[in-house]
Design an enzyme around this catalytic site. Structure first.
Site, PDB file in Angstrom:
ATOM      1  N   CYS A  59       0.805  -1.225   0.000  1.00 19.40           N
ATOM      2  CA  CYS A  59       0.000   0.000   0.000  1.00 19.40           C
ATOM      3  C   CYS A  59       0.838   1.275   0.000  1.00 19.40           C
ATOM      4  O   CYS A  59       0.313   2.355  -0.275  1.00 19.40           O
ATOM      5  CB  CYS A  59      -0.936  -0.003   1.200  1.00 19.40           C
ATOM      6  SG  CYS A  59      -1.921  -1.507   1.346  1.00 19.40           S
TER       7      CYS A  59
ATOM      8  N   HIS B 271      -3.308   6.708   2.560  1.00 14.48           N
ATOM      9  CA  HIS B 271      -3.745   5.432   1.988  1.00 14.48           C
ATOM     10  C   HIS B 271      -5.165   5.147   2.448  1.00 14.48           C
ATOM     11  O   HIS B 271      -5.506   5.325   3.623  1.00 14.48           O
ATOM     12  CB  HIS B 271      -2.796   4.319   2.437  1.00 14.48           C
ATOM     13  CG  HIS B 271      -3.331   2.948   2.212  1.00 14.48           C
ATOM     14  ND1 HIS B 271      -3.860   2.537   1.004  1.00 14.48           N
ATOM     15  CD2 HIS B 271      -3.443   1.881   3.049  1.00 14.48           C
ATOM     16  CE1 HIS B 271      -4.272   1.294   1.111  1.00 14.48           C
ATOM     17  NE2 HIS B 271      -4.024   0.865   2.332  1.00 14.48           N
TER      18      HIS B 271
ATOM     19  N   ASN C  95     -10.438  -0.412  -0.604  1.00 17.00           N
ATOM     20  CA  ASN C  95      -8.980  -0.362  -0.415  1.00 17.00           C
ATOM     21  C   ASN C  95      -8.322  -0.986  -1.645  1.00 17.00           C
ATOM     22  O   ASN C  95      -8.417  -2.185  -1.871  1.00 17.00           O
ATOM     23  CB  ASN C  95      -8.623  -1.138   0.855  1.00 17.00           C
ATOM     24  CG  ASN C  95      -7.134  -1.175   1.130  1.00 17.00           C
ATOM     25  OD1 ASN C  95      -6.310  -0.878   0.265  1.00 17.00           O
ATOM     26  ND2 ASN C  95      -6.764  -1.549   2.343  1.00 17.00           N
TER      27      ASN C  95
END
Length: 335
Positions: free
Chosen positions: A124, A260, A291
């Site tokens: 990520c 993020h 996500n």
């Protein structure tokens, strides 16, 4: 010794992001679509994560398809062509080929050959890692225009019965072109890792295990939610503060915050920890996209700009963090 002195390259004094682009999986997947196999509900998922829907790509779309579409948008936004790109950095954990690098294949697709090309495996945080490296490449003279891509097809690693992470994940790609600038556009990067916490976000088993134990089946992802939440919500704010200080600004100076897109509760806790003013535009793309790991920061940036919540020239604080546990934060000027 011959007395000869070798030359070293010198590039632009400053760099900045010149253009950004993104694409999301074409399918909208609701919480109700996923709730049954994990014995959950729309209400529980919203309260725990802030996610209302996530976007997932069809079976005939792979991570390279997503990345190419995003790359073409970013290059066009920068006013360039594929032939202007000197280096391609591809952040992903969901490309199925060990070699050749996804970056090299992407470079060929967009007409950037013979650009330097390599993949970044930083989960990520991969996009933020890429921006750090692109900044260094431009200012060192190693490249003039660098394409940074964060792309994931996370749905390929979903176990529909897993309650730890499966319902969080979406598919998409975001890309940015970094090039020379007359003024500073990318602040110093504060980055690092904590491999001791690697089990907090993990793959169920290694690919090599399948050679002797095919009954294990396709590897999927798992996470220890509480460990990840505490680490991200409380240990990443000090990293972001260091990035602000390194750039010579404060939380009161930024116009946008782009973390993020892991979990809405983590985002809210980081805002509180940093003491960001209410005037700051906060990226909350997770609510509709889910996500998307390495793709989440550029996709969230694109949405802020497209919806007019942030503008070109605004100062933005971005921070990536995820499996590894790896992280990177920097202050940027929005394209």
């Amino acid at each position: 010794m011959s007395g000869l002195t070798i030359r070293q390259a010198a590039g632009a004094e400053h760099s900045r992001i010149l253009g950004i682009g993104g694409v999301r999986g074409e399918n909208v997947v609701t919480n109700d679509d996923l709730a049954g196999p994990i014995d959950s509900s729309d209400e529980w998922i919203r309260q725990r994560t802030g996610i209302v829907t996530r976007r997932r790509a069809g079976a005939d779309v792979d991570v390279l398809d997503l990345s190419e579409a995003a790359a073409r948008k970013a290059i066009a936004a920068a006013g360039l062509t594929g032939g202007d790109i000197d280096a391609v950095l591809f952040a992903t954990t969901t490309y199925f080929h060990q070699t050749p690098a996804a970056a090299a294949v992407l470079a060929d697709r967009i007409g950037a050959t013979p650009a330097a090309a390599y993949d970044i495996s930083a989960a990520c945080a991969g996009y933020a890692y890429g921006i750090a490296q692109a900044d260094a490449l431009v200012r060192s003279g190693a490249a003039q225009h660098v394409l940074v891509v964060g792309a994931e097809k996370m749905s390929d690693f979903v176990d529909p019965t897993d309650r730890s992470i499966s319902f969080l994940l979406g598919d998409g790609a975001g890309a940015a072109v970094v090039g020379p600038s007359d003024t500073p556009g990318i602040g110093p990067t504060i980055w690092g890792s904590d491999g001791g916490k690697a089990p907090a976000i993990r793959q169920t088993h290694a690919w090599s295990d399948l050679r002797e134990h095919p009954e294990l089946g396709w590897p999927t992802l798992r996470q220890d939610g509480q460990t990840v939440f505490k680490w991200a919500a409380f240990q990443m704010a000090p990293v972001a503060e260091k990035a602000l200080a390194a750039a010579g600004v404060t939380a009161q100076d930024v116009q946008a915050f782009i973390p993020h897109q892991a979990n809405m509760r983590i985002i809210d806790q980081m805002i509180k920890q940093l003491g960001l003013p209410e005037s700051v535009a906060v990226a909350r793309d997770i609510a509709e996209t889910g996500n998307t790991s390495a793709a989440s920061i550029p996709l969230a940036t694109e949405r802020l700009l497209a919806e007019g919540l942030a503008r070109s020239g605004d100062l933005a604080l971005q921070i990536g963090f995820g499996a590894g546990l790896v992280y990177a934060a920097q202050v940027i000027v929005l394209p």
